[in-house]
Motif scaffolding. Structure first.
Motif, PDB file in Angstrom:
ATOM      1  N   GLY A  72     -25.829  13.932 -11.182  1.00 52.29           N
ATOM      2  CA  GLY A  72     -26.737  12.339 -10.666  1.00 52.29           C
ATOM      3  C   GLY A  72     -27.214  11.882 -11.780  1.00 52.29           C
ATOM      4  N   GLU A  73     -26.619  11.758 -12.924  1.00 53.27           N
ATOM      5  CA  GLU A  73     -26.917  11.195 -13.856  1.00 53.27           C
ATOM      6  C   GLU A  73     -26.185  10.847 -15.589  1.00 53.27           C
ATOM      7  OE1 GLU A  73     -29.546  13.817 -16.020  1.00 53.27           O
ATOM      8  OE2 GLU A  73     -28.578  15.763 -16.126  1.00 53.27           O
ATOM      9  N   ILE A  74     -26.714   9.695 -15.961  1.00 48.24           N
ATOM     10  CA  ILE A  74     -24.695   9.378 -16.790  1.00 48.24           C
ATOM     11  C   ILE A  74     -24.487  10.100 -17.132  1.00 48.24           C
ATOM     12  CG2 ILE A  74     -26.492   8.806 -18.086  1.00 48.24           C
ATOM     13  CD1 ILE A  74     -24.101   6.336 -17.071  1.00 48.24           C
ATOM     14  N   THR A  75     -24.831  11.433 -17.583  1.00 47.85           N
ATOM     15  CA  THR A  75     -24.515  12.722 -18.528  1.00 47.85           C
ATOM     16  C   THR A  75     -23.245  13.035 -17.888  1.00 47.85           C
ATOM     17  OG1 THR A  75     -26.456  13.474 -18.827  1.00 47.85           O
ATOM     18  CG2 THR A  75     -25.814  11.798 -20.554  1.00 47.85           C
ATOM     19  N   ASP A  76     -23.018  12.916 -16.333  1.00 49.13           N
ATOM     20  CA  ASP A  76     -22.404  13.535 -15.744  1.00 49.13           C
ATOM     21  C   ASP A  76     -20.921  12.909 -16.133  1.00 49.13           C
ATOM     22  OD1 ASP A  76     -24.084  14.654 -14.573  1.00 49.13           O
ATOM     23  OD2 ASP A  76     -23.918  13.874 -13.045  1.00 49.13           O
ATOM     24  N   ILE A  77     -20.776  12.047 -17.210  1.00 47.69           N
ATOM     25  CA  ILE A  77     -19.130  11.561 -16.757  1.00 47.69           C
ATOM     26  C   ILE A  77     -19.514  10.942 -19.332  1.00 47.69           C
ATOM     27  CG2 ILE A  77     -19.102  10.479 -15.029  1.00 47.69           C
ATOM     28  CD1 ILE A  77     -19.398   7.596 -15.896  1.00 47.69           C
ATOM     29  N   PHE A  78     -18.820  10.713 -19.300  1.00 42.31           N
ATOM     30  CA  PHE A  78     -18.407  10.110 -20.708  1.00 42.31           C
ATOM     31  C   PHE A  78     -16.886   9.624 -21.051  1.00 42.31           C
ATOM     32  CE2 PHE A  78     -17.292  15.012 -20.697  1.00 42.31           C
ATOM     33  CZ  PHE A  78     -16.372  15.313 -21.265  1.00 42.31           C
ATOM     34  N   ALA A  79     -17.090   9.122 -21.867  1.00 41.25           N
ATOM     35  CA  ALA A  79     -15.578   8.574 -22.603  1.00 41.25           C
ATOM     36  C   ALA A  79     -14.706   9.258 -23.271  1.00 41.25           C
ATOM     37  CB  ALA A  79     -15.381   7.043 -22.578  1.00 41.25           C
ATOM     38  N   VAL A  80     -13.122   9.486 -22.511  1.00 41.73           N
ATOM     39  CA  VAL A  80     -12.427  10.292 -23.477  1.00 41.73           C
ATOM     40  C   VAL A  80     -11.864   9.125 -24.424  1.00 41.73           C
ATOM     41  CG1 VAL A  80     -11.082  11.551 -24.386  1.00 41.73           C
ATOM     42  CG2 VAL A  80     -12.775  12.297 -24.075  1.00 41.73           C
ATOM     43  N   SER A  81     -11.036   9.278 -25.451  1.00 38.45           N
ATOM     44  CA  SER A  81      -9.261   8.214 -25.598  1.00 38.45           C
ATOM     45  C   SER A  81      -8.770   8.505 -24.930  1.00 38.45           C
ATOM     46  CB  SER A  81      -9.374   7.611 -27.503  1.00 38.45           C
ATOM     47  OG  SER A  81      -8.251   7.783 -27.574  1.00 38.45           O
ATOM     48  N   GLN A  82      -7.556   7.743 -24.561  1.00 35.30           N
ATOM     49  CA  GLN A  82      -6.582   8.416 -23.580  1.00 35.30           C
ATOM     50  C   GLN A  82      -5.802   8.935 -24.759  1.00 35.30           C
ATOM     51  OE1 GLN A  82      -4.591   4.903 -21.300  1.00 35.30           O
ATOM     52  NE2 GLN A  82      -6.801   4.677 -20.148  1.00 35.30           N
ATOM     53  N   ALA A  83      -5.785   8.587 -26.147  1.00 30.84           N
ATOM     54  CA  ALA A  83      -4.113   9.034 -27.235  1.00 30.84           C
ATOM     55  C   ALA A  83      -5.276  10.099 -27.116  1.00 30.84           C
ATOM     56  CB  ALA A  83      -4.553   7.987 -28.491  1.00 30.84           C
ATOM     57  N   GLU A  84      -5.907  11.250 -26.758  1.00 31.38           N
ATOM     58  CA  GLU A  84      -5.704  12.830 -26.993  1.00 31.38           C
ATOM     59  C   GLU A  84      -5.746  13.046 -26.183  1.00 31.38           C
ATOM     60  OE1 GLU A  84     -10.048  13.112 -27.974  1.00 31.38           O
ATOM     61  OE2 GLU A  84      -9.703  12.004 -30.177  1.00 31.38           O
ATOM     62  N   LEU A  85      -5.170  12.861 -24.722  1.00 30.11           N
ATOM     63  CA  LEU A  85      -4.551  13.221 -23.365  1.00 30.11           C
ATOM     64  C   LEU A  85      -2.878  12.839 -23.347  1.00 30.11           C
ATOM     65  CD1 LEU A  85      -7.945  11.538 -21.614  1.00 30.11           C
ATOM     66  CD2 LEU A  85      -7.704  13.138 -22.266  1.00 30.11           C
TER      67      LEU A  85
END
Lengths: 399, 335
Positions: free
Chosen positions: B171-184
């Motif tokens: 339950g903190e903002i570092t529970d999530i992060f962003a990855v470029s869709q180009a790597e997925l």
């Protein structure tokens, strides 16, 4: 509103570490120097306003409380201001209003800061602790938890500006501004980096502390103090015969803060590629002074980071947004150019003792206006997350 | 950073009780006392808790929308819309894809509490909240890459991103992060929530560079320069201090050529030694001459990494930071 003049200023030396002096001593020394510079007695002061950015740096909550008697204001009005990096300009703004409103006639404006008493025992260095202390200025739920801090916040604005204006704000232009500031600081006897020689090439070789900002493009952490004396016409009449300095008049004063949260609508959110607060305060202060930016001969702007300084100049209309390179390439701020910029060396070379840096800028602009026989100057401060706090004052010399 | 991650303040950061007498600015003695200004917290997320509960418990992202003007706030930092005379806002679920609001920034020199994380990227994301519509405010997030150390060019303004959820969330903002869709892959982009363990983190693709006679010559020259640097380090106490308590076998590669840079507690050597055991770090670059500004005048290696000219096999920055200190130390010792 009554007219307000600055009638004296006093500096301490700017040092990365004042082991020999507490902030109490620095504050008293700057006050003593300002009183002597003005030629008045401490008993002539009706009250004072103190700028101290950060309780953690001073290692004391309500750090202004011991200053009351030390600066000679026992049993008089004395208020503390804290507004992030813009603490200095906000302190001046408050003191200006004390005098302009008619409440007081002679007011002490004091800015003081320690910083390097903080220490990271794991890294065996003060710097990570200083960076962390400033990072406590970010909200604890979102920004602080992901590791945002002063450099990342300003770098984000710089990155967004470069996104918006492809090819502008080049690293080469910024490096040349750093070289200029270094040269100018050699004329400031109080500068923290007096004696240093930094070339544009050295700037470009220096390490990024964060993407967008190299270490030689950043202001330095500083301990020091600066005091100013503000007075009304009535105050000047009261001090007639004592004053040693020619008064410099404040003809415009404005502050504006942008919203904290980032978004798309500049009317309700912080828009990343702008420092709108700089545009707003310059426009408003110039309007009050009945001047345009072209009338300003000398500026002392808050250069937390040199690329930000260049954006600030564009926001103020010295060049259009997207044409910041012209500041250097067309020689506008270079030696012999139409605008004298940060002749004290700015916060990058003179030092950034946060609570008092903008007072130092005022000390410098008064000196330059007298020495170079200039009529109009502008002092600016910025700060807080994403450079969202802003303030500006216009100074006029009446010959 | 201390390994003691369970404590808010790692033990190594706690000051031992001590008062010292040190030289002041004028040569006089002054007292220096170790101390701390600490206040422990049990800090409430208050009305923001709903946002963090959704992240932690359900792998969902929620926002607040104003029923009057339609503004969508993510993060949902306010419960009423000030532009609409404080109309109550309504909670909605939004997507887990979006775009970067601007080029994110990469911190190389972090605050004390994030020392072990550098280099790390932070940026702002406009998250999709409807058909080709994104939220009006941007969510501040860490940005990460599965392709080695974070560098310029992976993210820019408008880069499409996917929100990735950590497998264990509190339950903190570092529970999530962003990855470029180009790597997925398409499947990864479509999956909700996409978990950190769904991605391959340990196989960054090493760049391949063409082997030419020119690069061979340049590489030999660079090796010679690194050997000269190692000799200088052996004559400089300050430089040896920079490399003290640090041991790394670093493979430096370009085209088909390589050499090993050995750092061993204050000492450094460079040579064509065969890698008879695993190396700790690989540094790869297309043009070996890109090392020359560092070797000739001390230009920062960190900048080569940020620019993408120097590829590093892991996210560990410490070795590069120590190498970057050497030129200044050598100047200081007059070597």
């Amino acid at each position: 509103m009554r007219e307000v003049a600055v009638i004296g200023s006093g500096m301490t030396h700017c040092k990365s570490r004042w082991l020999s002096k507490t902030y109490l001593e620095l504050a008293q020394l700057a006050t003593k120097n300002a009183i002597e510079d003005a030629g008045i007695d401490v008993s002539d002061l009706d009250g004072g306003v103190a700028g101290i950015y950060n309780d953690i740096f001073e290692f004391m909550a309500i750090p202004e409380s011991p200053l009351q008697g030390i600066v000679g204001l026992a049993n008089k009005g004395f208020s503390r201001v804290t507004s992030g990096g813009a603490t200095g300009i906000y302190t001046m703004y408050n003191a200006y209003n004390w005098v302009a409103s008619g409440m007081h006639d002679v007011v002490l404006v004091l800015g003081v800061e320690k910083a390097l008493d903080c220490y990271d025992f794991e890294a065996e260095s003060p710097t990570p602790a200083v960076v962390q202390t400033i990072a406590y200025s970010w909200d604890p739920w979102f920004e602080r938890q992901i590791g945002n801090h002063a450099s990342s916040s300003y770098a984000q604005v710089i990155a967004a500006y470069r996104d918006e204006h492809d090819g502008d704000l080049t690293e080469e232009a910024s490096a040349k501004v750093v070289e200029l500031l270094c040269q100018q600081a050699q004329n400031n006897p109080y500068a923290q980096r007096l004696g240093e020689a930094v070339s544009a090439e050295q700037v470009l070789d220096s390490r990024y502390v964060i993407d967008q900002i190299r270490i030689l493009e950043t202001c330095v952490y500083t301990e020091g103090a600066c005091a100013l004396i503000f007075a009304s016409k009535k105050g000047l009449a009261r001090l007639a015969g004592k004053m040693k300095q020619e008064p410099i008049w404040i003809t415009g004063a404005a502050c504006a803060n942008e919203p904290y949260f980032v978004g798309k609508d500049p009317k309700r959110h912080k828009v990343l590629h702008r420092i709108q607060s700089d545009e707003i305060v310059a426009r408003e202060a110039l309007k009050q002074a009945r001047l345009t930016v072209d009338d300003i001969q000398v500026m002392e702007l808050h250069d937390a980071f040199v690329p930000q300084l260049m954006i600030t100049l564009a926001e103020m209309g010295v060049v259009p947004l997207g044409r910041a390179n012209d500041l250097v390439n067309e020689g506008i701020i270079m030696p012999g150019g139409k605008l004298l910029l940060n002749p004290c060396g700015g916060l990058v070379f003179s030092g950034h003792f946060v609570g008092g840096s903008n007072m130092m800028s005022t000390w410098s602009i008064m000196r330059e206006m007298k020495d170079r026989d200039l009529e109009h100057g502008l002092v600016h401060g910025t700060g807080a997350s994403l450079s969202m706090f802003g303030g500006a004052m216009i100074f006029e010399r009446r010959r | 950073m201390s390994k003691d991650r369970n404590m808010v303040i790692p033990e190594a950061m706690l000051p031992p009780a001590r008062i010292e007498r040190v030289k002041g600015n004028f040569g006089e003695e002054v007292l220096l006392r170790n101390d701390a200004m600490f206040t422990a917290y049990r800090h409430s997320a208050g009305e923001l808790s709903a946002f963090f509960f959704a992240l932690a418990d359900e792998g969902r992202i929620i926002a607040n929308v104003c029923p009057s003007c339609g503004v969508v706030n993510c993060p949902p930092y306010q419960q009423r819309c000030p532009e609409c005379n404080f109309t109550d806002m309504e909670q909605i679920e939004i997507k887990d894809v979006g775009v970067m609001a601007a080029t994110p920034v990469i911190t190389m020199f972090p605050p004390a509490r994030f020392k072990g994380d550098a280099p790390f990227g932070t940026g702002y994301v406009f998250i999709e909240c409807g058909d080709s519509k994104t939220a009006d405010t941007a969510l501040p997030l860490r940005v990460r890459t599965t392709q080695g150390m974070l560098r310029r060019g992976i993210f820019k303004r408008d880069t499409p991103i996917k929100i990735v959820f950590k497998d264990e969330r509190q339950g903190e903002i570092t529970d999530i992060f962003a990855v470029s869709q180009a790597e997925l892959t398409r499947e990864q982009i479509a999956k909700s929530p996409l978990l950190e363990s769904d991605l391959e983190w340990n196989m960054p693709k090493e760049p391949e560079f063409e082997e030419t006679e020119e690069s061979k010559m340049a590489f030999s020259k660079i090796l010679f320069r690194f050997q000269a640097l190692a000799l200088k380090v052996s004559k400089s106490k300050a430089a040896q201090k920079d490399l003290a308590n640090w041991t790394r076998r670093v493979e430096v590669k370009s085209g088909g050529f390589f050499f090993l840079l050995n750092i061993n507690d204050g000492k450094m050597s460079a040579g064509y030694e065969e890698p008879d055991r695993e190396t700790d770090l690989i540094l790869a670059l297309e043009d070996p001459n890109d090392f020359l500004p560092y070797l000739e005048r001390g230009a920062a290696l960190t900048n080569l990494i940020l620019s993408g000219k120097l590829w590093v096999s892991s996210s560990e920055l410490e070795t590069i930071t120590r190498l970057d200190r050497l030129p200044r130390s050598l100047r200081k010792d007059g070597v």
